[in-house]
Write a protein that holds these residues in place. Structure first.
Motif, PDB file in Angstrom:
ATOM      1  N   HIS A  32       0.853  -1.197   0.000  1.00 42.00           N
ATOM      2  CA  HIS A  32       0.000   0.000   0.000  1.00 42.00           C
ATOM      3  C   HIS A  32       0.887   1.246   0.000  1.00 42.00           C
ATOM      4  CE1 HIS A  32      -3.534  -2.427   0.895  1.00 42.00           C
ATOM      5  NE2 HIS A  32      -2.879  -3.003   1.889  1.00 42.00           N
ATOM      6  N   VAL A  33       0.291   2.363  -0.411  1.00 39.89           N
ATOM      7  CA  VAL A  33       1.056   3.608  -0.503  1.00 39.89           C
ATOM      8  C   VAL A  33       0.293   4.736   0.189  1.00 39.89           C
ATOM      9  CG1 VAL A  33       1.758   5.393  -2.154  1.00 39.89           C
ATOM     10  CG2 VAL A  33       2.295   3.020  -2.626  1.00 39.89           C
ATOM     11  N   ALA A  34       1.034   5.618   0.853  1.00 42.52           N
ATOM     12  CA  ALA A  34       0.455   6.861   1.369  1.00 42.52           C
ATOM     13  C   ALA A  34       1.226   8.027   0.773  1.00 42.52           C
ATOM     14  CB  ALA A  34       0.551   6.908   2.892  1.00 42.52           C
ATOM     15  N   LEU A  35       0.498   9.066   0.382  1.00 41.70           N
ATOM     16  CA  LEU A  35       1.140  10.324  -0.007  1.00 41.70           C
ATOM     17  C   LEU A  35       0.796  11.348   1.057  1.00 41.70           C
ATOM     18  CD1 LEU A  35       0.301  10.663  -3.832  1.00 41.70           C
ATOM     19  CD2 LEU A  35       2.243   9.504  -2.758  1.00 41.70           C
ATOM     20  N   THR A  36       1.804  12.078   1.522  1.00 37.68           N
ATOM     21  CA  THR A  36       1.522  13.155   2.471  1.00 37.68           C
ATOM     22  C   THR A  36       2.080  14.464   1.938  1.00 37.68           C
ATOM     23  OG1 THR A  36       3.550  12.725   3.736  1.00 37.68           O
ATOM     24  CG2 THR A  36       1.526  11.673   4.527  1.00 37.68           C
TER      25      THR A  36
END
Ligand SMILES: Nc1nc2c(ncn2[C@@H]2O[C@H](COP(=O)(O)OP(=O)(O)OP(=O)(O)O)[C@@H](O)[C@H]2O)c(=O)[nH]1
Ligand SMILES: [Zn+2]
Length: 208
Positions: A32-36
């Motif tokens: 999974h990926v998160a962009l902040t």
């Protein structure tokens, strides 16, 4: 569920230079990926989107759904705010996977709606889980979210996990002649909340 942080890097996009965080579900091997963007760990509620993977809409410009448009709109909204979080959750086709989604599309080509097609294949209308969101948000120091969604079940699922959804922000983009039935089924059979978005936001950018 054992979702662990793996690595972070910069991700320049046309909208902003995000920081990208990669996570691994060690039980399933799903990545999974998160962009902040900005300081998301300062304790204040964060503008956020929990976006489920849609290869056809997000990467292949499909007009069958609204996913790609919502993804772009969410990234733009976060860029405009200068602060926010996008979780890109690898649960394609509401959890049935890409090949089954293509099977479902084939049934939809013959007249089934999006819910009927899933059911004809032996799946529930929506198989998604949101458990992975909690360890990802915890890792990033986020505990309160202004959530961009039209899906009340998504809000309920996140709240049930203990995630503090302080506000819902409508995200209606990408309506076109190919996804009219899809959006109508979402509203009619899946309880999605449409028609509440400000006129200004609607006219802002409905097509890419
Ligand atoms: N099975 C199936 N999945 C679909 C179909 N069209 C889109 N999807 C999937 O539906 C999911 C949409 O995810 P989201 O946009 O995060 O969520 P949502 O439930 O539409 O709610 P919003 O937050 O309001 O956008 C993705 O996993 C898509 O791959 C379809 O016709 N059949
Ligand atoms: Zn889609």
């Amino acid at each position: 569920m054992s979702v662990v942080f793996v690595a972070s890097s910069l991700l320049p996009t046309p909208f902003a230079v995000f920081t990208m965080h990669g996570f691994l579900d060690e039980e399933t091997g799903i990545e999974h990926v998160a962009l902040t963007l900005g300081d998301v760990a300062n304790g204040e509620a964060v503008l956020g989107r929990m976006h489920s993977e849609c290869l056809t809409g997000d990467a292949l410009f499909s007009l069958r759904c609204d996913c790609g448009f919502q993804l772009e709109a969410a990234m733009k909204a976060i860029a405009k705010e200068g602060r926010g979080i996008l979780l890109y959750l690898r649960q394609e086709g509401r959890g049935i996977g890409l090949l089954n989604k293509i099977r479902a599309y084939s049934l939809q080509d013959k007249g089934a709606d999006t819910v009927e097609a899933n059911e004809q294949l032996g799946f529930p209308a929506d198989m998604r889980q949101y458990d992975m969101c909690l360890p990802m948000l915890n890792h990033l120091g986020i505990n309160a979210i202004q959530l961009m969604t039209n899906n009340p079940k998504k809000i309920a699922a996140l709240k049930a996990l203990g995630i503090n959804v302080v506000e819902r922000k409508p995200i209606e983009f990408g309506k076109n002649r190919y996804n009219q039935n899809y959006l109508a089924t979402k509203a009619g059979k899946m309880g999605h909340l449409f028609g509440l978005q400000h006129q200004q936001e609607k006219s802002e950018d409905n097509t890419r």
